[in-house]
Design an enzyme around this catalytic site. Structure first.
Site, PDB file in Angstrom:
ATOM      1  N   LYS A   1      33.647  53.731  29.972  1.00 27.17           N
ATOM      2  CA  LYS A   1      33.027  54.098  31.258  1.00 27.17           C
ATOM      3  C   LYS A   1      34.179  54.275  32.237  1.00 27.17           C
ATOM      4  CE  LYS A   1      31.893  52.974  35.054  1.00 27.17           C
ATOM      5  NZ  LYS A   1      32.213  53.875  36.187  1.00 27.17           N
TER       6      LYS A   1
ATOM      7  N   GLU B   1      42.125  43.057  33.423  1.00 31.26           N
ATOM      8  CA  GLU B   1      43.351  43.537  34.083  1.00 31.26           C
ATOM      9  C   GLU B   1      42.965  43.817  35.527  1.00 31.26           C
ATOM     10  OE1 GLU B   1      46.307  43.907  32.591  1.00 31.26           O
ATOM     11  OE2 GLU B   1      45.560  43.335  30.615  1.00 31.26           O
TER      12      GLU B   1
ATOM     13  N   CYS C   1      48.414  48.830  40.637  1.00 35.33           N
ATOM     14  CA  CYS C   1      48.156  47.379  40.608  1.00 35.33           C
ATOM     15  C   CYS C   1      49.454  46.582  40.682  1.00 35.33           C
ATOM     16  CB  CYS C   1      47.368  47.019  39.360  1.00 35.33           C
ATOM     17  SG  CYS C   1      48.134  47.626  37.863  1.00 35.33           S
TER      18      CYS C   1
ATOM     19  N   GLU D   1      45.390  42.851  48.577  1.00 36.01           N
ATOM     20  CA  GLU D   1      45.797  44.101  47.957  1.00 36.01           C
ATOM     21  C   GLU D   1      45.428  45.258  48.884  1.00 36.01           C
ATOM     22  OE1 GLU D   1      43.638  45.322  44.379  1.00 36.01           O
ATOM     23  OE2 GLU D   1      45.584  45.616  43.428  1.00 36.01           O
TER      24      GLU D   1
HETATM   25  P1  NAD Z   1      36.849  48.930  40.723  1.00 41.62           P
HETATM   26  O1  NAD Z   1      36.885  47.509  40.293  1.00 41.62           O
HETATM   27  O2  NAD Z   1      36.078  49.281  41.921  1.00 41.62           O
HETATM   28  O3  NAD Z   1      36.249  49.842  39.539  1.00 41.62           O
HETATM   29  C1  NAD Z   1      36.782  49.817  38.249  1.00 41.62           C
HETATM   30  C2  NAD Z   1      35.728  50.288  37.270  1.00 41.62           C
HETATM   31  O4  NAD Z   1      34.646  49.341  37.260  1.00 41.62           O
HETATM   32  C3  NAD Z   1      35.112  51.636  37.628  1.00 41.62           C
HETATM   33  O5  NAD Z   1      34.885  52.378  36.458  1.00 41.62           O
HETATM   34  C4  NAD Z   1      33.786  51.227  38.272  1.00 41.62           C
HETATM   35  O6  NAD Z   1      32.808  52.237  38.206  1.00 41.62           O
HETATM   36  C5  NAD Z   1      33.426  50.024  37.426  1.00 41.62           C
HETATM   37  N1  NAD Z   1      32.444  49.122  38.046  1.00 41.62           N
HETATM   38  C6  NAD Z   1      32.156  48.995  39.370  1.00 41.62           C
HETATM   39  N2  NAD Z   1      31.178  48.075  39.532  1.00 41.62           N
HETATM   40  C7  NAD Z   1      30.863  47.601  38.299  1.00 41.62           C
HETATM   41  C8  NAD Z   1      29.937  46.619  37.810  1.00 41.62           C
HETATM   42  N3  NAD Z   1      29.144  45.929  38.632  1.00 41.62           N
HETATM   43  N4  NAD Z   1      29.899  46.384  36.473  1.00 41.62           N
HETATM   44  C9  NAD Z   1      30.712  47.049  35.634  1.00 41.62           C
HETATM   45  N5  NAD Z   1      31.594  47.995  36.034  1.00 41.62           N
HETATM   46  C10 NAD Z   1      31.667  48.262  37.351  1.00 41.62           C
HETATM   47  O7  NAD Z   1      38.370  49.386  40.819  1.00 41.62           O
HETATM   48  P2  NAD Z   1      38.927  50.774  41.342  1.00 41.62           P
HETATM   49  O8  NAD Z   1      38.694  50.826  42.820  1.00 41.62           O
HETATM   50  O9  NAD Z   1      38.445  51.878  40.482  1.00 41.62           O
HETATM   51  O10 NAD Z   1      40.515  50.583  41.035  1.00 41.62           O
HETATM   52  C11 NAD Z   1      41.348  49.870  41.854  1.00 41.62           C
HETATM   53  C12 NAD Z   1      41.469  48.420  41.389  1.00 41.62           C
HETATM   54  O11 NAD Z   1      41.907  48.369  40.039  1.00 41.62           O
HETATM   55  C13 NAD Z   1      42.541  47.665  42.154  1.00 41.62           C
HETATM   56  O12 NAD Z   1      42.070  46.382  42.488  1.00 41.62           O
HETATM   57  C14 NAD Z   1      43.699  47.551  41.167  1.00 41.62           C
HETATM   58  O13 NAD Z   1      44.571  46.482  41.366  1.00 41.62           O
HETATM   59  C15 NAD Z   1      42.975  47.438  39.882  1.00 41.62           C
HETATM   60  N6  NAD Z   1      43.874  47.829  38.779  1.00 41.62           N
HETATM   61  C16 NAD Z   1      44.367  46.870  37.951  1.00 41.62           C
HETATM   62  C17 NAD Z   1      45.260  47.223  36.931  1.00 41.62           C
HETATM   63  C18 NAD Z   1      45.838  46.198  35.986  1.00 41.62           C
HETATM   64  O14 NAD Z   1      46.382  46.587  34.950  1.00 41.62           O
HETATM   65  N7  NAD Z   1      45.748  44.929  36.272  1.00 41.62           N
HETATM   66  C19 NAD Z   1      45.639  48.549  36.784  1.00 41.62           C
HETATM   67  C20 NAD Z   1      45.119  49.495  37.665  1.00 41.62           C
HETATM   68  C21 NAD Z   1      44.219  49.129  38.652  1.00 41.62           C
END
Ligand code: NAD
Length: 492
Positions: free
Chosen positions: A184, A259, A293, A394
């Site tokens: 997803k 992650e 991240c 962040e």
């Molecule tokens: P997000 O958490 O908003 O979304 C990530 C994914 O989760 C998307 O596909 C989203 O549709 C899905 N999602 C949202 N609500 C959900 C739910 N209730 N249940 C299941 N899935 C759900 O993150 P984002 O805004 O897309 O990305 C930015 C974030 O990602 C930042 O916090 C960043 O630090 C983190 N990130 C972490 C890493 C790592 O390796 N640790 C790498 C890249 C980004």
């Protein structure tokens, strides 16, 4: 600066990818505009629970029937290497899709494609070379085998900042282990994930071994968390969503890998090569326009060199180019959407109001080719108070929060004084300082005299609120396996 406008004919329309083919998009879609130009670039199906259930059922069926899960490592490696060839063939197309949807500069998107190819090559090597253990010292009449079995159906939920690269930190490793998968992707940036699904079918992966469902996280992502067809959910995204997945999946006891967010520090000591350190600090906070991240969002700098060092970083920042994804010379692209732009600038405004000093940047860019996008310049905020929002939270934009320290102990204390623990960088030419600090930092990765670096062989992941589990490296591959012990009495 070259800016090529998209036309309606360029809009890519995607359905879900299930059982080896793309479904027709339904009536409800997500429309994606390039955040640097405002051009419509893609439409993604707004998948529902039924679509998600069809995708997981497909992955479950293929896993259980064994065409992939019991295939030889040599066969799996060949399919992954065919994917590598196809990614090379389509590398420019993949980079353009990635740049269009994320707003990142095309040069960076090309780097993401090359990085993804490297990860897939490494995963192919693991598929071919991994073996179990044989124990011959268990006493007379006994033999022990420790085997690694694929862990089953893996759900992958991924974010928008590196849609392809972060998928490829998971997918080739899971496939190499013999797992099947459902992804997803973010509803904003699903294009390259769907293109990879097509390429895997072309490479010869069995239909249904990799499926993609686009849609809202609260619908499709939540379904994957609760699904009994999913054995392992590998999530990359924010800490808040990670927590909701842990809660939603609790009833199924599925394995999880998280992650999550980060707030990395670049720690600069007076004995560092200060010019290289200034380049590194600037790269660390502006790479992928700070939407990263492991972004080096905090600069902890020794008070003896702080004024001069901040001046040097600001001087270098002035030479960076901000532009739309099509601009071949751009170093930084657009923020992912307008709300995010406002949130990033809000952090700067609040810090300014609390007495911090904005050295450079801090205001939206709107001149010329930037008028239609969400652009933030490299921004440096000095004298940021420990404990303040800009220090702890962040921001996910090109904003460097500067705080001064006077001793090694204070530097370590400041670096560890946030809830996150994903990565940090240490800049020093003194081996004692570099190693002492590296050993005491609470983060999954520490870079010494480099930053936002990596290699397929090196695992990445977080501690504290940055999550758990590791991706990449041999350890990352092993996360997609279950260990089985077989103890045999060899004589009666
Ligand atoms: P997000 O958490 O908003 O979304 C990530 C994914 O989760 C998307 O596909 C989203 O549709 C899905 N999602 C949202 N609500 C959900 C739910 N209730 N249940 C299941 N899935 C759900 O993150 P984002 O805004 O897309 O990305 C930015 C974030 O990602 C930042 O916090 C960043 O630090 C983190 N990130 C972490 C890493 C790592 O390796 N640790 C790498 C890249 C980004």
């Amino acid at each position: 600066m070259t800016v090529t406008r998209a036309t309606t004919a360029d809009v890519r329309r995607y359905g879900a990818y299930i059982d080896g083919s793309m479904t027709r998009p339904g009536e409800h879609v997500f429309r994606r505009e390039n955040p640097g130009t405002g051009d419509l670039v893609a439409e993604f199906d707004r998948g529902d629970e039924a679509t998600a259930a069809a995708a997981t059922a497909s992955a479950r069926r293929v896993f259980d029937e064994g065409s992939w899960s019991t295939a030889s490592g040599q066969h799996r490696a060949r399919i992954l290497l065919r994917l590598v060839e196809l990614m090379r063939r389509d590398s420019e197309k993949l980079a353009r899709i990635e740049a269009d949807e994320t707003g990142k500069p095309i040069r960076l998107a090309r780097g993401d494609v090359q990085g993804s190819i490297g990860l897939t090559e490494y995963a192919a090597a693991l598929a071919l070379t991994t073996s179990g253990e044989v124990h011959t010292n268990l006493g007379d009449g006994f033999l022990g085998l420790v085997t690694r079995e694929p862990c089953g159906v893996v759900a992958m939920v991924t974010p928008w900042n590196f849609p392809l690269l972060l998928l490829m930190q998971k997918l080739p490793f899971a496939l190499a282990a013999g797992c099947t998968a459902v992804c997803k992707p973010s509803e904003l940036t699903a294009g390259t994930t769907l293109e990879i699904a097509r390429l895997l079918t072309e490479a010869g992966l069995p239909d249904g071994a990799f499926n993609v469902v686009t849609g809202a996280g609260s619908v499709v992502g939540d379904h994957l968390a609760r699904s009994a067809d999913v054995d392992f959910l590998s999530f990359t995204g924010s800490t808040a969503v990670g927590r909701s997945i842990v809660e939603a999946s609790a009833g199924t006891l599925k394995r999880l890998s998280m992650e999550l967010g980060g707030k990395a520090a670049s720690i600069v000591f007076p004995d560092a090569d200060l010019d290289k350190a200034a380049d590194g600090v600037l790269f660390g906070v502006t790479f992928n326009q700070g939407e990263c991240c492991v972004s080096g969002a905090r600069l902890l700098v020794h008070e003896d060199i702080a004024d001069e060092f901040v001046r040097r970083v600001a001087e270098k920042a002035a030479s960076l180019t901000v532009g739309p994804s099509t601009d071949e010379s751009a170093d930084l692209g657009a923020m992912i959407h307008e709300d995010h732009l406002n949130q990033v600038l809000g952090f700067v405004d609040d810090a300014r109001a609390a007495g911090a000093e904005v050295v450079t940047g801090g205001e939206r860019l709107t001149a010329g080719a930037l008028a239609d996008g969400y652009f933030v310049p490299p921004t440096i905020v000095d004298r940021v108070a420990p404990g303040s929002a800009l220090f702890c939270e962040e921001v996910f934009g090109p904003v460097l929060a500067v705080t001064r320290f006077s001793s090694i102990d204070e530097a370590i204390e400041l670096a560890n004084a946030v809830q996150y623990g994903l990565a940090n960088s240490v800049w020093s030419t003194d081996i004692y300082t570099a190693l002492t600090v590296s050993r005491r930092l609470q983060s999954g990765t520490v870079w010494v005299n480099t930053t936002i670096d990596g290699a397929p062989q090196l695992p990445g992941g977080g501690v504290k609120q940055s999550g758990y589990g590791r991706e990449m490296g041999k350890v990352g591959f092993e996360e997609f396996t279950e260990v089985k012990t077989i103890q045999i009495r060899t004589s009666v």
